[in-house]
Design an enzyme around this catalytic site. Sequence first.
Site, PDB file in Angstrom:
ATOM      1  N   GLU A 155       0.847  -1.193   0.000  1.00  0.00           N
ATOM      2  CA  GLU A 155       0.000   0.000   0.000  1.00  0.00           C
ATOM      3  C   GLU A 155       0.880   1.240   0.000  1.00  0.00           C
ATOM      4  O   GLU A 155       1.854   1.318   0.750  1.00  0.00           O
ATOM      5  CB  GLU A 155      -0.897   0.011   1.241  1.00  0.00           C
ATOM      6  CG  GLU A 155      -1.791   1.251   1.303  1.00  0.00           C
ATOM      7  CD  GLU A 155      -2.808   1.182   2.418  1.00  0.00           C
ATOM      8  OE1 GLU A 155      -3.691   0.306   2.341  1.00  0.00           O
ATOM      9  OE2 GLU A 155      -2.716   1.972   3.363  1.00  0.00           O
ATOM     10  N   ARG A 180     -15.478   3.516   4.147  1.00  0.00           N
ATOM     11  CA  ARG A 180     -16.220   4.713   4.528  1.00  0.00           C
ATOM     12  C   ARG A 180     -15.295   5.913   4.581  1.00  0.00           C
ATOM     13  O   ARG A 180     -15.614   6.988   4.100  1.00  0.00           O
ATOM     14  CB  ARG A 180     -16.906   4.546   5.879  1.00  0.00           C
ATOM     15  CG  ARG A 180     -17.908   5.689   6.141  1.00  0.00           C
ATOM     16  CD  ARG A 180     -18.298   5.819   7.580  1.00  0.00           C
ATOM     17  NE  ARG A 180     -17.266   6.475   8.369  1.00  0.00           N
ATOM     18  CZ  ARG A 180     -17.519   7.182   9.470  1.00  0.00           C
ATOM     19  NH1 ARG A 180     -18.749   7.312   9.908  1.00  0.00           N
ATOM     20  NH2 ARG A 180     -16.538   7.728  10.141  1.00  0.00           N
ATOM     21  N   GLN A 197       5.465   7.257  15.907  1.00  0.00           N
ATOM     22  CA  GLN A 197       4.451   7.452  14.879  1.00  0.00           C
ATOM     23  C   GLN A 197       3.376   6.366  14.943  1.00  0.00           C
ATOM     24  O   GLN A 197       2.176   6.657  14.907  1.00  0.00           O
ATOM     25  CB  GLN A 197       5.108   7.456  13.501  1.00  0.00           C
ATOM     26  CG  GLN A 197       4.154   7.694  12.343  1.00  0.00           C
ATOM     27  CD  GLN A 197       4.850   7.578  10.995  1.00  0.00           C
ATOM     28  OE1 GLN A 197       5.655   6.670  10.786  1.00  0.00           O
ATOM     29  NE2 GLN A 197       4.551   8.488  10.091  1.00  0.00           N
TER      30      GLN A 197
END
Length: 268
Positions: free
Chosen positions: A2, A92, A195
Site C-alpha cells: 500500500e 467509509r 508514529q
Amino acid sequence: MEFFPPKNPAGEAKLRETIGALQALRPDYASVTYGAAGSTQERTLATVAMLARDTELEAVPHLTCIGSTEAGIRAILEHYRELGIRRIVALRGDLPPDREDPGFFHQALDLIAYIRAFGGFQIYAAAYPEFHPRAVHARADLEYLQRKVEAGASGLITQYFYNPDAYLQLRDDLARRGVDVPITVGVMPMTNYAQIANFSAQCGAEIPQFLRRRMESFADDPGAQAELAIEVASRQCRLLLDQGAPGLHFYTLNQAEATLAIARNLGL
C-alpha cells in the site's frame, strides 16, 4: 503493498524509488490510499494513473464515502474502468472534525453495493481484528462485516494489529457465520514507534505491553527499535501464513526497507 499519494515532486521521486525496490517482490497489487477525509482525491487519481502507466504493478485504488456524490463516484469509476483498473478497496473513510455526514454514501456498505451494481470491479473491504473503534459492540462489528461481504466484497484486508490471536479469532468468527472470503493480513512494522503509537491510539490497534515496554526502552536508539519491529513482524507473518492466512498487505508508508527485510526473513 500500500502506498499513499505524494504531496510534492520530492515525494513522487521517493515513491518511484520505493516502487522500484519493491517491484522485485512481484506483489499481487499496489493499493493507493484516498487520504484522511478523502483529502487527496486528485493525487490518488494521479498516482493510480502513474502506476498503471509507468510500472509493472497492478494499481488498486481506495475509494471512500467522504464528500461523495453519486455523480462523482460514477465519474471516478468510469475513469478507472478506462485505465483498466480491475479492483477497488471500498471504505467509509475518516470523517473530518467539521463534518457529521460522509456524503451521498453514508457507509462502506452503501459504496460496496453501488460499485457492485456498477459492475466490472473486484471489491475489497476493511476488517478490524480488534474491532472498529466506533463499533457498538463486537457482535455488531462482525454482523456488519458479514453484510459487506453479502453486498459484494470478495475479499477483506485487515487493519494492522500486533496480536495474532485477534486475526485468528476474527477469521474463525466469520467462518462460523458462513463468510468465506480471503482475509488478507494487514502488516505495519513498528519501525517508527512514536508514529505508530500515535496511529494506534486513533484506530484502536493494541500494542502489547511486552512490545511497548521494549520499544520504550529503545527510545534513544531508532535502529534498535527498527530491528525489533522487523523481528516481531516477521515472526507474526510467518505464524499467520503457517495458520493459513491467504496473504500479507504491507502498509509501506512509501518506504521499502522494512518490507524488503521482512520478505527476506520469510524467504519471499
